[in-house]
Design a protein around this motif. Sequence first.
Motif, PDB file in Angstrom:
ATOM      1  N   VAL A  73      31.905 -23.512  17.475  1.00 21.42           N
ATOM      2  CA  VAL A  73      30.839 -24.027  17.046  1.00 21.42           C
ATOM      3  C   VAL A  73      31.095 -25.277  15.978  1.00 21.42           C
ATOM      4  O   VAL A  73      31.723 -25.492  15.186  1.00 21.42           O
ATOM      5  CB  VAL A  73      30.136 -23.053  15.929  1.00 21.42           C
ATOM      6  CG1 VAL A  73      29.019 -23.448  15.472  1.00 21.42           C
ATOM      7  CG2 VAL A  73      29.941 -21.638  16.808  1.00 21.42           C
ATOM      8  N   GLU A  74      30.384 -26.541  16.651  1.00 23.31           N
ATOM      9  CA  GLU A  74      30.629 -27.681  16.021  1.00 23.31           C
ATOM     10  C   GLU A  74      29.695 -27.832  15.179  1.00 23.31           C
ATOM     11  O   GLU A  74      28.501 -27.330  15.088  1.00 23.31           O
ATOM     12  CB  GLU A  74      30.710 -28.745  17.100  1.00 23.31           C
ATOM     13  CG  GLU A  74      31.714 -28.778  17.936  1.00 23.31           C
ATOM     14  CD  GLU A  74      31.383 -28.214  19.290  1.00 23.31           C
ATOM     15  OE1 GLU A  74      31.825 -29.044  20.374  1.00 23.31           O
ATOM     16  OE2 GLU A  74      30.059 -27.681  19.455  1.00 23.31           O
ATOM     17  N   SER A  75      30.207 -28.606  13.940  1.00 27.37           N
ATOM     18  CA  SER A  75      28.934 -29.167  12.840  1.00 27.37           C
ATOM     19  C   SER A  75      29.503 -30.464  12.504  1.00 27.37           C
ATOM     20  O   SER A  75      30.664 -30.904  12.739  1.00 27.37           O
ATOM     21  CB  SER A  75      28.780 -28.189  11.717  1.00 27.37           C
ATOM     22  OG  SER A  75      29.987 -27.938  11.248  1.00 27.37           O
ATOM     23  N   GLY A  76      28.361 -31.278  11.901  1.00 22.67           N
ATOM     24  CA  GLY A  76      28.979 -32.545  11.150  1.00 22.67           C
ATOM     25  C   GLY A  76      28.497 -33.765  11.803  1.00 22.67           C
ATOM     26  O   GLY A  76      28.728 -34.772  11.168  1.00 22.67           O
ATOM     27  N   GLY A  77      27.852 -33.699  12.848  1.00 23.44           N
ATOM     28  CA  GLY A  77      27.282 -34.952  13.546  1.00 23.44           C
ATOM     29  C   GLY A  77      26.008 -35.181  12.968  1.00 23.44           C
ATOM     30  O   GLY A  77      25.593 -34.702  11.968  1.00 23.44           O
ATOM     31  N   GLY A  78      25.451 -36.524  13.260  1.00 19.28           N
ATOM     32  CA  GLY A  78      24.549 -37.029  12.572  1.00 19.28           C
ATOM     33  C   GLY A  78      24.434 -38.574  13.018  1.00 19.28           C
ATOM     34  O   GLY A  78      25.081 -39.086  13.709  1.00 19.28           O
ATOM     35  N   LEU A  79      23.313 -39.144  12.179  1.00 17.61           N
ATOM     36  CA  LEU A  79      23.099 -40.632  12.194  1.00 17.61           C
ATOM     37  C   LEU A  79      23.716 -41.303  11.062  1.00 17.61           C
ATOM     38  O   LEU A  79      23.739 -40.864  10.007  1.00 17.61           O
ATOM     39  CB  LEU A  79      21.571 -40.961  12.203  1.00 17.61           C
ATOM     40  CG  LEU A  79      21.153 -42.120  11.802  1.00 17.61           C
ATOM     41  CD1 LEU A  79      21.408 -43.080  13.390  1.00 17.61           C
ATOM     42  CD2 LEU A  79      19.997 -42.382  11.863  1.00 17.61           C
ATOM     43  N   VAL A  80      24.649 -42.485  11.527  1.00 16.51           N
ATOM     44  CA  VAL A  80      25.264 -42.791  10.412  1.00 16.51           C
ATOM     45  C   VAL A  80      25.347 -44.704  10.609  1.00 16.51           C
ATOM     46  O   VAL A  80      25.216 -45.118  11.965  1.00 16.51           O
ATOM     47  CB  VAL A  80      26.799 -42.630  10.183  1.00 16.51           C
ATOM     48  CG1 VAL A  80      27.672 -42.863  11.395  1.00 16.51           C
ATOM     49  CG2 VAL A  80      27.635 -43.060   8.963  1.00 16.51           C
ATOM     50  N   GLN A  81      25.399 -45.256   9.592  1.00 15.07           N
ATOM     51  CA  GLN A  81      25.267 -46.779   9.739  1.00 15.07           C
ATOM     52  C   GLN A  81      26.659 -47.433  10.356  1.00 15.07           C
ATOM     53  O   GLN A  81      27.695 -46.682   9.952  1.00 15.07           O
ATOM     54  CB  GLN A  81      24.903 -47.639   8.493  1.00 15.07           C
ATOM     55  CG  GLN A  81      23.291 -47.309   8.027  1.00 15.07           C
ATOM     56  CD  GLN A  81      23.053 -48.123   7.150  1.00 15.07           C
ATOM     57  OE1 GLN A  81      23.983 -48.682   6.386  1.00 15.07           O
ATOM     58  NE2 GLN A  81      21.819 -48.389   7.038  1.00 15.07           N
ATOM     59  N   PRO A  82      26.829 -48.470  10.955  1.00 12.17           N
ATOM     60  CA  PRO A  82      28.066 -48.921  11.386  1.00 12.17           C
ATOM     61  C   PRO A  82      28.943 -49.127  10.115  1.00 12.17           C
ATOM     62  O   PRO A  82      28.515 -49.743   8.832  1.00 12.17           O
ATOM     63  CB  PRO A  82      27.699 -50.564  11.880  1.00 12.17           C
ATOM     64  CG  PRO A  82      26.414 -50.306  12.659  1.00 12.17           C
ATOM     65  CD  PRO A  82      25.766 -49.356  11.756  1.00 12.17           C
ATOM     66  N   GLY A  83      30.383 -48.814  10.310  1.00 14.37           N
ATOM     67  CA  GLY A  83      31.230 -48.921   9.202  1.00 14.37           C
ATOM     68  C   GLY A  83      31.130 -47.789   8.295  1.00 14.37           C
ATOM     69  O   GLY A  83      32.051 -47.419   7.401  1.00 14.37           O
ATOM     70  N   GLY A  84      30.387 -46.426   8.580  1.00 12.91           N
ATOM     71  CA  GLY A  84      30.071 -45.508   7.828  1.00 12.91           C
ATOM     72  C   GLY A  84      31.182 -44.310   8.285  1.00 12.91           C
ATOM     73  O   GLY A  84      31.974 -44.703   9.245  1.00 12.91           O
ATOM     74  N   SER A  85      31.077 -43.294   7.701  1.00 11.17           N
ATOM     75  CA  SER A  85      32.027 -42.217   8.090  1.00 11.17           C
ATOM     76  C   SER A  85      31.500 -41.019   8.306  1.00 11.17           C
ATOM     77  O   SER A  85      30.149 -40.772   7.874  1.00 11.17           O
ATOM     78  CB  SER A  85      32.903 -42.009   6.946  1.00 11.17           C
ATOM     79  OG  SER A  85      33.756 -43.090   6.571  1.00 11.17           O
TER      80      SER A  85
END
Length: 115
Positions: free
Chosen positions: A5-17
């Motif tokens: 089971v994966e988690s932690g994805g999402g939308l992030v701006q360039p340069g983000g983590s």
Amino acid sequence: QVQLVESGGGLVQPGGSLRLSCAASGSVLGMNVMGWYRQAPGKERDLVAFITSGGTTMYRDPAKGRFTISRDNAKNIVYLQMNSLKPDDTASYYCYANIGALIYWGQGTQVTVSS
């Protein structure tokens, strides 16, 4: 059977983590390699990085210097720390685990890098 089971994805701006996690459960005895693949729309699924039970790691070129894979063997969790993210990193990220000749996959988590 092994469940991932994966988690932690999402939308992030360039340069983000982002930090992805993948928890394994079930018949995990003998689990050796754990790692991550990714698949962008219209492209093949490509290996990102893997780590053995002994801690040996391998990274493909897009991940080198920006991503770090780690593992908690006691909890059967593998992590992927992704820094300096680029729009080209946008993809579905899939965790996998290898036990003997068998490979198990997670359901995937979406990572979108966009401003």
